[in-house]
Design a protein around this motif. Structure first.
Motif, PDB file in Angstrom:
ATOM      1  N   VAL A 164     -87.063-125.018  60.719  1.00  0.00           N
ATOM      2  CA  VAL A 164     -86.727-125.768  59.670  1.00  0.00           C
ATOM      3  C   VAL A 164     -86.054-127.168  59.978  1.00  0.00           C
ATOM      4  N   GLY A 165     -87.063-128.091  60.028  1.00  0.00           N
ATOM      5  CA  GLY A 165     -86.572-129.513  60.408  1.00  0.00           C
ATOM      6  C   GLY A 165     -87.242-129.998  61.653  1.00  0.00           C
ATOM      7  N   ARG A 166     -87.555-131.287  61.399  1.00  0.00           N
ATOM      8  CA  ARG A 166     -88.352-132.003  62.590  1.00  0.00           C
ATOM      9  C   ARG A 166     -87.839-133.299  63.048  1.00  0.00           C
ATOM     10  N   SER A 167     -86.189-133.120  63.083  1.00  0.00           N
ATOM     11  CA  SER A 167     -85.752-134.343  63.808  1.00  0.00           C
ATOM     12  C   SER A 167     -86.104-134.733  65.250  1.00  0.00           C
ATOM     13  N   VAL A 169     -83.927-134.972  67.700  1.00  0.00           N
ATOM     14  CA  VAL A 169     -82.960-134.331  68.502  1.00  0.00           C
ATOM     15  C   VAL A 169     -83.041-132.801  68.301  1.00  0.00           C
ATOM     16  N   VAL A 170     -83.266-132.254  67.439  1.00  0.00           N
ATOM     17  CA  VAL A 170     -83.219-130.659  67.503  1.00  0.00           C
ATOM     18  C   VAL A 170     -84.690-130.166  66.986  1.00  0.00           C
ATOM     19  N   CYS A 188     -90.999-126.425  59.432  1.00  0.00           N
ATOM     20  CA  CYS A 188     -91.019-126.982  58.128  1.00  0.00           C
ATOM     21  C   CYS A 188     -90.210-128.295  58.133  1.00  0.00           C
ATOM     22  N   HIS A 189     -90.502-129.002  56.998  1.00  0.00           N
ATOM     23  CA  HIS A 189     -89.577-130.205  56.780  1.00  0.00           C
ATOM     24  C   HIS A 189     -89.527-130.394  55.192  1.00  0.00           C
ATOM     25  N   ARG A 190     -88.966-131.647  54.776  1.00  0.00           N
ATOM     26  CA  ARG A 190     -88.542-132.165  53.434  1.00  0.00           C
ATOM     27  C   ARG A 190     -89.986-131.670  52.619  1.00  0.00           C
ATOM     28  N   LEU A 195     -90.966-123.615  50.974  1.00  0.00           N
ATOM     29  CA  LEU A 195     -90.064-123.160  52.221  1.00  0.00           C
ATOM     30  C   LEU A 195     -89.719-121.913  52.412  1.00  0.00           C
ATOM     31  N   ALA A 208     -82.359-126.619  61.104  1.00  0.00           N
ATOM     32  CA  ALA A 208     -81.631-127.708  61.561  1.00  0.00           C
ATOM     33  C   ALA A 208     -82.038-128.756  60.518  1.00  0.00           C
ATOM     34  N   ALA A 209     -81.516-128.678  59.340  1.00  0.00           N
ATOM     35  CA  ALA A 209     -82.059-129.437  58.295  1.00  0.00           C
ATOM     36  C   ALA A 209     -80.925-130.440  57.834  1.00  0.00           C
ATOM     37  N   GLY A 210     -79.631-130.116  58.134  1.00  0.00           N
ATOM     38  CA  GLY A 210     -78.611-130.790  57.583  1.00  0.00           C
ATOM     39  C   GLY A 210     -78.322-130.867  56.235  1.00  0.00           C
ATOM     40  N   LEU A 214     -79.099-124.079  52.654  1.00  0.00           N
ATOM     41  CA  LEU A 214     -80.168-124.216  52.499  1.00  0.00           C
ATOM     42  C   LEU A 214     -81.026-122.803  52.484  1.00  0.00           C
TER      43      LEU A 214
END
Ligand code: ADP
Length: 281
Positions: A164-167, A169-170, A188-190, A195, A208-210, A214
């Protein structure tokens, strides 16, 4: 039965124990200490990360040079600073902490730091190598998670992983690492439509969604292994992206704080040693 807590400190300690010997050998051979330059923005989160880095690296005899970036710094000045660090022999690695001062274009550190000093694997060369499955300097946070799984004997090959998260850095580098370890990976992402529907398919769930809390227990498949990269300050407390109630459903869970964080710093130290070896060969 509540989930097993995957503590990061013993994993970090194992990595650092291996490193101490290697560091001694490198320093004796080249009679030069290793050094890391930390580009530090005026941000409370970045400052606290910088303190944690200092606590891990200083006892290893690594020299830490902190360069404070005030919020008004422009692109030209940033380029000057990094160009100078790229050329200095006593700087083994350069780390640009997030969030970048708002005047600077997002990709500036990745495009200015020399790949041979890229201690956190952000430059296009390192990112490309990682993506291709070639030897690379991996970003320390996702590489730390792979170390955590290895240490606790959690299999990755052939398993269904959800990130979960596509930044940069992570999430994204973690996808490369998981693919290289033969997991079947979904990201997955925003904009992911449902989700929970996706996260419930995960045998290994990485978040890693910040976004504090969540992932709730209803979003987790019973028996899943859950890795929480979240570092969110809520009031006075540090909380993850995963609701602690997930411990009732998961078979294993990384705590926040004390899970992925300590391993990140140990991998950063290991990356620095790898760079030192490459620079001296
Ligand atoms: P980090 O540095 O922890 O990776 P970023 O803020 O750079 O955090 O990136 C956050 C990522 O999390 C983005 O890729 C975004 O799409 C994803 N994300 C944020 N909120 C949600 C959400 N509610 N559902 C799914 N993905 C999310």
């Amino acid at each position: 039965m509540p989930a097993r807590l995957l503590e990061g400190y013993p994993v970090a300690e194992e990595i650092l124990r291996d490193l101490r010997e290697q560091l001694d050998a490198i320093v004796t051979q080249s009679s030069q200490r290793l050094g890391v330059a930390v580009l530090l923005p005026a941000d409370a989160g970045a400052q606290s990360y910088a303190r944690a880095i200092h606590k891990t690296l200083a006892p290893l005899g690594i020299e830490i040079r902190t360069i404070s970036l005030d919020d008004s710094i422009d692109e030209e000045r940033f380029r000057e600073i990094v160009t100078r660090l790229n050329q200095q022999a006593d700087v083994t690695g350069i780390l640009a902490l997030q969030p970048l001062p708002h005047n600077l274009p997002r990709w500036l550190p990745a495009l200015t730091i020399a790949p041979e000093k890229d201690v956190d694997g952000i430059t296009p060369l390192n990112v490309g190598r990682l993506h291709l499955g070639l030897p690379a300097i991996p970003p320390s946070t996702p590489a730390g998670a792979m170390e955590l799984l290895r240490y606790y004997g959690i299999a990755v090959s052939g398993r269904r992983a959800v990130v979960v998260g596509r930044s940069p850095v992570v999430g994204r580098p973690l996808v490369s690492l998981l693919l290289s370890a033969d997991a079947t990976v979904t990201v997955c992402h925003r904009k992911t439509a449902d989700l929970a529907e996706v996260t419930r398919t995960a045998e290994l769930l990485f978040v890693a969604a910040g976004s504090p809390g969540l992932i709730g227990p209803e979003m987790v498949r019973p028996g899943a292994v859950v890795v929480d990269f979240g570092v969110n300050v809520v009031g006075e407390r540090l909380v993850g992206d995963v609701d602690p109630a997930v411990a009732e459903v998961a078979s294993a869970l990384t705590p926040v704080p004390g899970g992925t964080g300590p391993v990140t710093n140990a991998v950063l130290a290991r990356n620095l040693v790898t760079l030192a070896r490459l620079q001296r060969s």
